[in-house]
Design a protein around this motif. Structure first.
Motif: not given
Ligand code: DP6
Length: 364
Positions: A3-5, A7, A47, A49, A51, A91, A122, A329, A352
């Motif tokens: 996952p492209k995440q 925090t 955070t 993400t 998605d 995102a 991310a 991630a 998240v």
């Protein structure tokens, strides 16, 4: 697929030498130089993400899905990141503060510093702190300074500037100043900084005098920080804040960020000084008063500010670090507590879906 995440954590900053007003050359450039201190003691956690299942960017702010202006500003930053990277997905941005949002506690500074770092991380971009600062600055000028820790400056913009990033003047350890925030209201402020400074520049005929005076104030502030001279710093920091507010008070119609309690706290700060305690006030685009003092006087200043009728609570802050990646991630530590930075943040509480800032040691 990973996952492209990411925090991130970031802190607000308090401008000792204020930015107020933009250049007319576009690119969100400040008309005056500024110098701030990044504050440990209040925290934003964000955070991001990317998605593939999302049809549009989603912003969850303090647990509430948010649209309109705040989402548009977030999308503008995400678009800059998507343009620079190979990421095309929309995102989900989850962000929370442990201090009042949009009330003059500089939440846009920590918000966009945290977002610039989270979105670029991310997306797999490995940006330098200067590049993250520039990215944050395009969304909010003061956010450029929160990317860096300690005492931080940002020069004014000039016609050919497209990039402009903040620079560290001194690390947090340089000077263990205290900044005591007297919180006088928990609600949102009447007008955002962005709109307030535009309104002021448009309607106050004295505004050019502020733009002319600010560089001299900034130079004196920088010298006082370098010399760790609290009295010199405090006197000029008050001058900067009151001159800035004078510009908005003289706008048409007048823009007054203060409440009666703001003035009562200013009076209390003067009383403290008359009694021999070196305490100096500064105020951003909101009603709260931030008081600079030495660590030795912290308890006394907290006691007196907390006793002013109308003060809801006080927050003790001190020079702190810049924005940093808390978890990306591919580095997930599997729910274990991360040690060190900051000490009491548990990864599990920064999931998240439900960022819970209560466990962040806000009042270090
Ligand atoms: C009073 O950085 O919030 O806090 O660039 O339009 O986002 P934009 O404004 P913003 O303004 C901050 C103004 C201030 C003084 C300061 O932080 O220097």
């Amino acid at each position: 697929m990973k996952p492209k995440q990411a925090t991130t954590l970031a802190h607000p900053n308090i401008a000792l030498s204020k930015y107020w007003g933009k250049r007319e050359y576009g690119h969100n450039l400040p008309a005056v130089p500024s110098l701030s201190v990044t504050l440990a003691g209040m925290t934003t956690a964000t955070t991001v993400t990317f998605d593939p299942s999302l049809e549009k960017d989603v912003l969850i702010l303090g647990g509430q899905e948010t649209s309109g202006g705040p989402l548009d500003r977030v999308t503008a930053l995400l678009d800059r990141v998507r343009k620079r990277s190979e990421v095309t997905e929309k995102a989900r941005v989850v962000s929370a503060n442990d201090f009042p949002t949009a009330s003059g506690l500089a939440s846009s500074a920590s918000a966009f510093a945290a977002l610039a770092l989270a979105a670029s991380t991310a997306a797999g971009l490995h940006l330098s702190p200067e590049e993250v600062s520039n990215l944050a600055r395009m969304s909010s000028v003061s956010a450029a300074r929160s990317v860096l820790g300690g005492f931080v400056e940002l020069r004014a913009g000039w016609p050919r500037d497209e990039k402009l990033s903040a620079q560290q003047v001194a690390a947090p350890e340089h000077w263990p100043l205290r900044v005591i925030v007297a919180v006088v209201s928990e609600g949102p402020k009447t007008m955002s900084s962005t709109d307030g400074m535009a309104h002021t520049a448009r309607t106050n005929p004295f505004f050019p005098a502020w733009v002319e005076r600010a560089p001299g104030i900034y130079a004196r502030i920088k010298q006082a920080v370098e010399k760790k001279d609290l009295e010199a710093l405090g006197v000029v920091a008050e001058e900067s804040a009151l001159a800035m507010h004078a510009t908005s008070i003289a706008a048409a119609p007048a823009l007054i960020y203060w409440t009666a309690t703001t003035l009562d706290v200013l009076a209390e700060v003067r009383r403290l000084r008359a009694s021999g305690i070196r305490a100096y006030a500064t105020i951003d685009a909101g009603p709260h008063v931030k008081v600079l003092c030495s660590p030795d006087d912290e308890a006394e200043v907290v006691k007196h500010l907390g006793a002013v009728p109308g003060v809801k609570r006080t927050i003790v802050a001190r020079p702190g670090p810049g924005a940093r990646v808390f978890a990306a991630a591919e580095e997930r530590p599997g729910g274990d507590s991360l040690s060190g930075d900051p000490p009491s943040v548990s990864y599990a509480t920064l999931d998240v879906e439900s960022i819970d800032l209560e466990t962040i040691s806000a009042k270090q």
